[in-house]
Design a protein around this motif. Structure first.
Motif, PDB file in Angstrom:
ATOM      1  N   PRO A 143       4.573   1.139  -4.757  1.00 15.73           N
ATOM      2  CA  PRO A 143       3.134   1.077  -4.241  1.00 15.73           C
ATOM      3  C   PRO A 143       1.998   0.676  -5.311  1.00 15.73           C
ATOM      4  O   PRO A 143       2.139   0.861  -6.324  1.00 15.73           O
ATOM      5  N   LEU A 180       5.445   9.565  -4.586  1.00 19.43           N
ATOM      6  CA  LEU A 180       4.152   9.112  -3.844  1.00 19.43           C
ATOM      7  C   LEU A 180       2.938  10.269  -3.575  1.00 19.43           C
ATOM      8  O   LEU A 180       1.971   9.793  -3.489  1.00 19.43           O
ATOM      9  N   HIS A 206       0.855  -1.185   0.049  1.00 21.21           N
ATOM     10  CA  HIS A 206       0.207  -0.058   0.046  1.00 21.21           C
ATOM     11  C   HIS A 206       0.902   1.353   0.076  1.00 21.21           C
ATOM     12  O   HIS A 206       1.918   1.093   0.621  1.00 21.21           O
ATOM     13  N   PRO A 207       0.540   2.490  -0.600  1.00 23.85           N
ATOM     14  CA  PRO A 207       1.273   3.476  -0.686  1.00 23.85           C
ATOM     15  C   PRO A 207       1.642   4.105   0.491  1.00 23.85           C
ATOM     16  O   PRO A 207       2.771   4.723   0.825  1.00 23.85           O
ATOM     17  N   TRP A 217      -0.053   9.236  -5.747  1.00 25.33           N
ATOM     18  CA  TRP A 217      -0.974   8.150  -4.985  1.00 25.33           C
ATOM     19  C   TRP A 217      -1.886   8.986  -3.954  1.00 25.33           C
ATOM     20  O   TRP A 217      -3.026   8.647  -3.934  1.00 25.33           O
ATOM     21  N   LYS A 259       4.725   2.307   1.784  1.00 24.63           N
ATOM     22  CA  LYS A 259       5.623   2.944   1.050  1.00 24.63           C
ATOM     23  C   LYS A 259       6.258   3.826   1.655  1.00 24.63           C
ATOM     24  O   LYS A 259       7.557   4.072   1.966  1.00 24.63           O
ATOM     25  N   LYS A 260       5.369   4.932   1.908  1.00 25.82           N
ATOM     26  CA  LYS A 260       5.697   6.061   2.717  1.00 25.82           C
ATOM     27  C   LYS A 260       6.509   5.797   4.071  1.00 25.82           C
ATOM     28  O   LYS A 260       7.395   6.622   4.325  1.00 25.82           O
TER      29      LYS A 260
END
Length: 315
Positions: A213, A249, A190-191, A252, A194-195
């Motif tokens: 992501p 990102l 999920h983004p 997203w 990733k963040k």
């Protein structure tokens, strides 16, 4: 007297027959779901991750010292032998390093790969696998418990960011362990995950390049391996390029994960794949050995006696 059909009639009948056959062809997901044993052929992935099949699959054991496979009734723990070996080694190494004492594995592929009846568009060539973002419980789960044991998101309820009451460095270390394997092509998360990885990774960040992501993937992460030697008809995915991917990102969060505008066109699902949509080798994969041809015979509709235009006679 020899009857000669006009060219337009012949062409029209041929097109009608082709259209009827296409409409009558069963969805490939029904055929591949019915094949409960692997194709007795050398291990090989055919086609792309979301449009292909698998020969010579190996089944991941339901239990290992460092893992348990979930949702056993789905019968989706088949994979290319290299994938099965990767999963075993990954769980064992995660335990050895003290990251997690055990890992829960979700879907890999069906016995002959191919489209699944629900849940995934990929996982078709034995080189995709889902790993739950939840450590294996200390007490072993029974097969019955594994059917109901709940998925758990690592995101804050109603938010797009990670819940720090759940997340700790072990989650990052687990994903890094997978991404650092040279056989891994990419990992989908999920983004929000990733963040979090971008914000908390120090030192060597090269492994972050493989972590991409994608929608969903907040209760598990998806591991995809490269096409393997011995599979010349496996279609590789494009490279993940360079960099850590942490500067991409905003789209997203600002666009992709936002609710669609009121005037947006409704989502139209893609039609089901048929056997003719897959690589030609997939017919052989599906019919090889026991459990193959009977499945096709049972699920392919009988189109009966359809008049076929007679060939135009020679002079």
């Amino acid at each position: 007297m020899v009857s000669v059909w006009p060219r337009a009639v012949v062409l029209g009948c041929a097109l009608s027959l082709a259209a009827f056959s296409a409409a009558a062809e069963p969805a490939a997901k029904a055929l591949f779901e019915a094949a409960r044993s692997p194709a007795p052929l050398p291990p090989q992935s055919f086609g792309f991750y979301s449009k292909g099949c698998l020969a010579g699959a190996e089944q991941l054991p339901a239990d290992g010292e460092a893992w348990q496979a979930m949702r056993l009734s789905r019968d989706r723990r088949w994979g290319h032998p290299v994938m099965v070996s990767f999963l075993k080694g990954f769980a064992t190494e995660a335990r050895r390093r003290g990251i997690w004492s055990g890992v829960l594995f979700g879907d890999v592929s069906m016995a002959r790969g191919g489209p699944m009846p629900f849940g995934h568009s990929s996982h078709q060539i034995g080189l995709d696998a889902d790993i739950w973002l939840r450590p294996m419980p200390r007490e072993r789960l029974s097969p019955e418990q594994r059917e109901e044991y709940p998925f758990r998101s690592v995101l804050k309820e109603g938010a797009l960011t990670v819940d720090d009451r759940i997340w700790d460095d072990s989650y990052r270390d687990l994903i890094q362990l997978a991404a650092s394997d040279t056989k891994v092509q990419r990992i989908l998360v999920h983004p929000g995950i990733k963040k979090k990885l971008c914000e908390t990774t120090r030192g060597d960040r090269r492994w972050l390049n493989k972590v991409r992501p994608y929608y969903g993937h907040d209760s598990h992460f998806h591991v995809r391996l490269f096409c393997q030697p011995g599979s010349p008809n496996c279609e590789p995915q494009r490279s993940t390029g360079g960099g850590d991917g942490c500067g991409d990102l905003d789209w997203w969060f600002d666009v992709a994960l936002q609710p669609p505008p009121p005037n947006a066109k409704p989502y139209k699902p893609k039609p089901d794949l048929t056997l003719s949509d897959l690589p030609r080798a997939c017919e052989r994969v599906l019919t090889a050995g026991p459990g193959g041809a009977p499945a096709i015979a049972a699920l392919t509709p009988d189109i009966g006696d359809i008049p076929v235009p007679r060939p135009r006679p020679g002079r």
